[in-house]
Design an enzyme around this catalytic site. Structure first.
Site, PDB file in Angstrom:
ATOM      1  N   ARG A 104       0.839  -1.166  -0.095  1.00  0.00           N
ATOM      2  CA  ARG A 104       0.099   0.012  -0.091  1.00  0.00           C
ATOM      3  C   ARG A 104       1.054   1.232  -0.060  1.00  0.00           C
ATOM      4  NH1 ARG A 104      -4.652   1.133   4.358  1.00  0.00           N
ATOM      5  NH2 ARG A 104      -2.965   1.352   5.605  1.00  0.00           N
ATOM      6  N   THR A 108      -0.777   7.386  -0.946  1.00  0.00           N
ATOM      7  CA  THR A 108      -2.089   7.431  -1.590  1.00  0.00           C
ATOM      8  C   THR A 108      -2.886   6.436  -0.957  1.00  0.00           C
ATOM      9  OG1 THR A 108      -1.304   5.835  -3.201  1.00  0.00           O
ATOM     10  CG2 THR A 108      -1.059   8.201  -3.541  1.00  0.00           C
ATOM     11  N   ASP A 200       0.194  -2.794  12.436  1.00  0.00           N
ATOM     12  CA  ASP A 200       0.709  -3.136  10.933  1.00  0.00           C
ATOM     13  C   ASP A 200       0.636  -4.743  11.050  1.00  0.00           C
ATOM     14  OD1 ASP A 200       2.504  -4.131   8.819  1.00  0.00           O
ATOM     15  OD2 ASP A 200       2.811  -1.620   8.475  1.00  0.00           O
ATOM     16  N   ASP A 203       4.586  -5.912   9.729  1.00  0.00           N
ATOM     17  CA  ASP A 203       5.498  -5.692  10.773  1.00  0.00           C
ATOM     18  C   ASP A 203       5.388  -6.552  12.232  1.00  0.00           C
ATOM     19  OD1 ASP A 203       6.589  -3.782   9.175  1.00  0.00           O
ATOM     20  OD2 ASP A 203       5.797  -2.100  10.380  1.00  0.00           O
TER      21      ASP A 203
END
Ligand code: PRP
Ligand code: URA
Length: 209
Positions: A104, A108, A200, A203
């Site tokens: 991603r 944006t 995340d 991560d």
């Protein structure tokens, strides 16, 4: 319109709570994602076709059921989807595994595709696309588009945590795809993170930051 199934089984919910906790370290996070994926795979395969076979038990001859041999494919969205694959393969070890690489763009929030490798008999297989997170829905939509472009016809999408925004986008863009989730969360924040979410996923799975 694709249906949405929320797996509210107590074991899934309990394990998901530990996954969400920010104090949970990489090792435990990875193990629990694996376990929850196995539990979800049990539910998602509920409609697999069966066939009758004759067997000989120690007692007598019997009619029994076996899987009819439907060809399946699992497609993790890289990277975080990788954390769900082994858990699913524990239940359906004969499934082939394809990969779609997307990240991603942080500015944006749009998905950028960098890798696609699918089983060669893509048209004959039913696919389960997996990713722990369905946030804006961009990555899942793009990955499914990528599979369809190459001939895939029957696709399910499975994730741990979804935002309502992502579910809506996926349902709109791919009305033929059913969505299987462990939890439907409240919303996205201004950075596109799911709230309350789990942070995340990539991560936390791989210990990067
Ligand atoms: C995360 C996650 C999904 C995507 C979801 O991946 O694993 O693929 O974001 O967000 P979306 O629904 O808004 O598209 P990320 O792009 O962080 O890549 P990574 O798995 O390599 O960390
Ligand atoms: N990707 C993640 O890993 N987590 C989120 O909350 C949203 C997208």
């Amino acid at each position: 319109m694709g249906k949405v199934y929320v797996f509210d089984h107590p074991l899934i919910q309990h394990k998901l709570t530990i996954i969400r906790d920010k104090e949970t370290g990489t090792k435990e996070f990875r193990e629990l994602v694996d376990e929850v994926s196995t539990l979800m795979a049990f539910e998602i395969t509920r409609d697999l076709p069966l066939q009758e076979v004759k067997i000989q038990t120690p007692v007598c001859e019997a009619n029994a059921k076996t899987l009819a041999g439907k060809k399946l494919g699992i497609v993790p969205i890289l990277r975080a989807g990788i954390g769900m694959v082994d858990g699913i393969l524990k239940l359906i070890p004969a499934a082939k595994v394809g990969h779609v690489g997307l990240y991603r763009d942080p500015a944006t929030l749009k998905p950028v595709e960098y890798y696609v490798k699918l089983p060669s008999d893509v048209e004959e297989r039913d696919f389960i696309v997996v990713d722990p997170m369905l946030a804006t829905g961009g990555s899942a939509t793009e990955a499914i588009h990528s599979l369809k472009k190459r001939g895939a016809q029957n696709i399910k999408f499975m994730c741990l945590v979804a935002a309502p925004e992502g579910v809506e986008v996926l349902q709109e863009d791919h009305p033929d795809v059913d969505i299987y989730i462990a939890a439907l969360d409240e919303k996205l924040n201004e950075k596109g993170y799911i709230v309350p979410g789990l942070g995340d996923a990539g991560d936390r799975l791989f210990g990067t930051k």
